[in-house]
Design a protein around this motif. Structure first.
Motif, PDB file in Angstrom:
ATOM      1  N   ILE A  61       0.841  -1.198   0.000  1.00  0.00           N
ATOM      2  CA  ILE A  61       0.000   0.000   0.000  1.00  0.00           C
ATOM      3  C   ILE A  61       0.875   1.247   0.000  1.00  0.00           C
ATOM      4  N   ASN A  62       1.882   1.267   0.873  1.00  0.00           N
ATOM      5  CA  ASN A  62       2.743   2.442   0.978  1.00  0.00           C
ATOM      6  C   ASN A  62       3.618   2.647  -0.262  1.00  0.00           C
ATOM      7  N   GLU A  63       3.881   1.584  -0.977  1.00  0.00           N
ATOM      8  CA  GLU A  63       4.661   1.698  -2.207  1.00  0.00           C
ATOM      9  C   GLU A  63       3.777   1.926  -3.429  1.00  0.00           C
ATOM     10  N   GLY A  64       2.450   1.909  -3.213  1.00  0.00           N
ATOM     11  CA  GLY A  64       1.525   2.134  -4.318  1.00  0.00           C
ATOM     12  C   GLY A  64       1.536   1.029  -5.352  1.00  0.00           C
ATOM     13  N   ASP A  65       1.870  -0.184  -4.932  1.00  0.00           N
ATOM     14  CA  ASP A  65       2.018  -1.314  -5.856  1.00  0.00           C
ATOM     15  C   ASP A  65       0.735  -2.150  -5.850  1.00  0.00           C
ATOM     16  N   ILE A  66      -0.169  -1.843  -6.764  1.00  0.00           N
ATOM     17  CA  ILE A  66      -1.460  -2.513  -6.761  1.00  0.00           C
ATOM     18  C   ILE A  66      -1.344  -3.993  -7.093  1.00  0.00           C
ATOM     19  N   GLU A  67      -0.392  -4.371  -7.959  1.00  0.00           N
ATOM     20  CA  GLU A  67      -0.242  -5.789  -8.294  1.00  0.00           C
ATOM     21  C   GLU A  67       0.251  -6.586  -7.094  1.00  0.00           C
ATOM     22  N   ALA A  68       1.134  -5.972  -6.298  1.00  0.00           N
ATOM     23  CA  ALA A  68       1.598  -6.631  -5.074  1.00  0.00           C
ATOM     24  C   ALA A  68       0.455  -6.790  -4.079  1.00  0.00           C
ATOM     25  N   VAL A  69      -0.425  -5.784  -4.017  1.00  0.00           N
ATOM     26  CA  VAL A  69      -1.609  -5.867  -3.151  1.00  0.00           C
ATOM     27  C   VAL A  69      -2.507  -7.008  -3.604  1.00  0.00           C
ATOM     28  N   MET A  70      -2.828  -7.040  -4.889  1.00  0.00           N
ATOM     29  CA  MET A  70      -3.752  -8.047  -5.402  1.00  0.00           C
ATOM     30  C   MET A  70      -3.196  -9.456  -5.262  1.00  0.00           C
ATOM     31  N   ALA A  71      -1.891  -9.589  -5.331  1.00  0.00           N
ATOM     32  CA  ALA A  71      -1.273 -10.915  -5.222  1.00  0.00           C
ATOM     33  C   ALA A  71      -1.464 -11.523  -3.840  1.00  0.00           C
ATOM     34  N   LEU A  72      -1.758 -10.682  -2.855  1.00  0.00           N
ATOM     35  CA  LEU A  72      -1.918 -11.153  -1.476  1.00  0.00           C
ATOM     36  C   LEU A  72      -3.310 -11.696  -1.205  1.00  0.00           C
ATOM     37  N   PHE A  73      -4.263 -11.424  -2.101  1.00  0.00           N
ATOM     38  CA  PHE A  73      -5.644 -11.855  -1.893  1.00  0.00           C
ATOM     39  C   PHE A  73      -5.878 -13.241  -2.493  1.00  0.00           C
ATOM     40  N   SER A  74      -6.728 -14.021  -1.843  1.00  0.00           N
ATOM     41  CA  SER A  74      -7.154 -15.283  -2.432  1.00  0.00           C
ATOM     42  C   SER A  74      -8.103 -14.986  -3.591  1.00  0.00           C
ATOM     43  N   GLU A  75      -8.265 -15.941  -4.491  1.00  0.00           N
ATOM     44  CA  GLU A  75      -9.141 -15.733  -5.645  1.00  0.00           C
ATOM     45  C   GLU A  75     -10.587 -15.505  -5.220  1.00  0.00           C
ATOM     46  N   GLU A  76     -10.976 -16.088  -4.070  1.00  0.00           N
ATOM     47  CA  GLU A  76     -12.366 -16.000  -3.607  1.00  0.00           C
ATOM     48  C   GLU A  76     -12.507 -15.028  -2.436  1.00  0.00           C
ATOM     49  N   ALA A  77     -11.584 -14.077  -2.306  1.00  0.00           N
ATOM     50  CA  ALA A  77     -11.593 -13.166  -1.158  1.00  0.00           C
ATOM     51  C   ALA A  77     -12.866 -12.317  -1.118  1.00  0.00           C
ATOM     52  N   ASN A  78     -13.338 -12.064   0.113  1.00  0.00           N
ATOM     53  CA  ASN A  78     -14.444 -11.131   0.322  1.00  0.00           C
ATOM     54  C   ASN A  78     -13.856  -9.751   0.621  1.00  0.00           C
ATOM     55  N   ASN A  79     -14.291  -8.762  -0.127  1.00  0.00           N
ATOM     56  CA  ASN A  79     -13.862  -7.385   0.099  1.00  0.00           C
ATOM     57  C   ASN A  79     -15.096  -6.575   0.465  1.00  0.00           C
ATOM     58  N   GLU A  80     -15.104  -6.037   1.682  1.00  0.00           N
ATOM     59  CA  GLU A  80     -16.308  -5.402   2.199  1.00  0.00           C
ATOM     60  C   GLU A  80     -15.995  -3.986   2.672  1.00  0.00           C
ATOM     61  N   ALA A  81     -16.711  -3.022   2.116  1.00  0.00           N
ATOM     62  CA  ALA A  81     -16.692  -1.659   2.643  1.00  0.00           C
ATOM     63  C   ALA A  81     -17.998  -1.509   3.405  1.00  0.00           C
ATOM     64  N   ALA A  82     -17.917  -1.576   4.724  1.00  0.00           N
ATOM     65  CA  ALA A  82     -19.101  -1.703   5.574  1.00  0.00           C
ATOM     66  C   ALA A  82     -20.165  -0.659   5.230  1.00  0.00           C
ATOM     67  N   LEU A  83     -21.395  -1.140   4.978  1.00  0.00           N
ATOM     68  CA  LEU A  83     -22.549  -0.334   4.590  1.00  0.00           C
ATOM     69  C   LEU A  83     -22.273   0.504   3.341  1.00  0.00           C
ATOM     70  N   GLY A  84     -21.324   0.024   2.525  1.00  0.00           N
ATOM     71  CA  GLY A  84     -21.015   0.694   1.273  1.00  0.00           C
ATOM     72  C   GLY A  84     -21.157  -0.242   0.087  1.00  0.00           C
ATOM     73  N   PHE A  85     -20.317  -1.265   0.038  1.00  0.00           N
ATOM     74  CA  PHE A  85     -20.405  -2.248  -1.036  1.00  0.00           C
ATOM     75  C   PHE A  85     -19.743  -3.548  -0.592  1.00  0.00           C
ATOM     76  N   GLN A  86     -19.973  -4.613  -1.360  1.00  0.00           N
ATOM     77  CA  GLN A  86     -19.367  -5.917  -1.122  1.00  0.00           C
ATOM     78  C   GLN A  86     -18.889  -6.501  -2.444  1.00  0.00           C
ATOM     79  N   GLU A  87     -17.733  -7.140  -2.394  1.00  0.00           N
ATOM     80  CA  GLU A  87     -17.203  -7.868  -3.543  1.00  0.00           C
ATOM     81  C   GLU A  87     -16.806  -9.260  -3.065  1.00  0.00           C
ATOM     82  N   PHE A  88     -17.008 -10.270  -3.916  1.00  0.00           N
ATOM     83  CA  PHE A  88     -16.854 -11.644  -3.466  1.00  0.00           C
ATOM     84  C   PHE A  88     -15.816 -12.445  -4.246  1.00  0.00           C
TER      85      PHE A  88
END
Length: 309
Positions: A193-220
């Protein structure tokens, strides 16, 4: 045709959600404090608050007489919490009436002091009664409806609770919840995050990760994240780790006129070397403001999509 129907349904729902939030805006800060006191924890209170808003919005169409939205929200929070306690096999308590005439007790104990002891000394229903009647100033008839009892039981319960509280040593005892060492995956996320490396960020997530912005949106899934919340990259802000109410979180800081401001608060759940659940509190005004007070860092009030100024 089916896709158009789903899109139309989602858009209509979002519009209704905005209307609902405008209607209850003036009650949300008090409701958040109620949920926090009722559960005895800012984190559990935040979960209860979110559950309450979602249930209240989803069930509002069933209100034959849609009056007094404030009481409706507090009723929903109370019944949701008591039902949860029942599912956990906790004794929720019985509220008994007293045949003696009710007389107001003199306040030998300040209400704010009492809040430190409610959760440990009393049952969930008793805690709800005391908070609704003594802190949030609903009348006995309203409280009786919320906790499903009689006004006489409300008066008697408050009296007995005050008597017990006045006999308690009010020296506040604080316990600090230890924070475990940061998971290496979360450390890697913080670095990316601090290096602004989005590919490095995405590589840390599982393929089926839940991404939740509370009372905003959900991604599965990671694919949904790539085409949704991550479509335009990272916010380009400094990220630091903090201990917030006994939990290790990542705080994204924007640079305001007078110094750093809280842009977002996040935490991640890691399993098998991947982030499987990511939670953002970006849209959670009451939570962010309470966290800002706790951490001593002002909240950013003017940010994309939301205006809290």
């Amino acid at each position: 045709m089916q896709e158009k129907t789903k899109e139309s349904f989602s858009e209509n729902n979002r519009g209704l959600a905005k209307e609902f939030n405008r209607m209850i805006e003036g009650f949300k800060n008090g409701l958040w404090r109620y949920c926090r006191y009722l559960t005895g924890s800012p984190w559990d209170g935040e979960d209860l608050f979110q559950d309450t808003i979602l249930k209240a919005f989803g069930g509002y169409y069933q209100r034959w007489h849609p009056t007094n939205p404030k009481a409706y929200l507090y009723r929903m929070a109370t019944t949701t919490w008591i039902d949860q306690c029942r599912r956990e096999k906790r004794n929720v308590g019985i509220l008994e009436e007293n045949v003696l005439h009710y007389e107001e007790l003199s306040n030998g104990l300040e209400v704010e002091e009492a809040l430190h002891f409610l959760f440990d000394l009393f049952s969930p229903r008793q805690v709800a009664v005391f908070l609704l009647k003594e802190v949030f100033r609903f009348d006995a008839k309203e409280v009786a409806g919320m906790v499903r009892t009689t006004p006489g039981a409300i008066y008697a319960t408050v009296r007995r609770m005050k008597e017990k509280l006045q006999s308690v040593d009010v020296l506040e005892s604080s316990t600090i919840t230890p924070v475990h060492d940061t998971d290496p995956i979360v450390k890697a996320y913080l670095k990316a995050i601090n290096e602004g490396d989005i590919e490095a960020v995405m590589a840390l997530f599982s393929e089926e990760a839940n991404n939740e912005a509370a009372l905003g949106f959900q991604e599965f899934s990671k694919d949904e994240m790539r085409s949704g919340s991550m479509k335009f990259g990272l916010p380009g802000m400094r990220a630091l780790e903090y201990n917030l109410w006994g939990r290790s979180v990542i705080v994204l800081l924007s640079e305001g006129v007078n110094g750093p401001e809280i842009h977002d608060i996040q935490y991640q759940e890691v399993e098998n070397g991947k982030i499987v659940h990511h939670v953002s509190y970006y849209f959670r005004k009451e939570f962010i403001f309470a966290a800002a007070e706790e951490l001593g860092i002002p909240a950013q009030t003017n940010k994309p999509v939301v205006e809290w100024g």
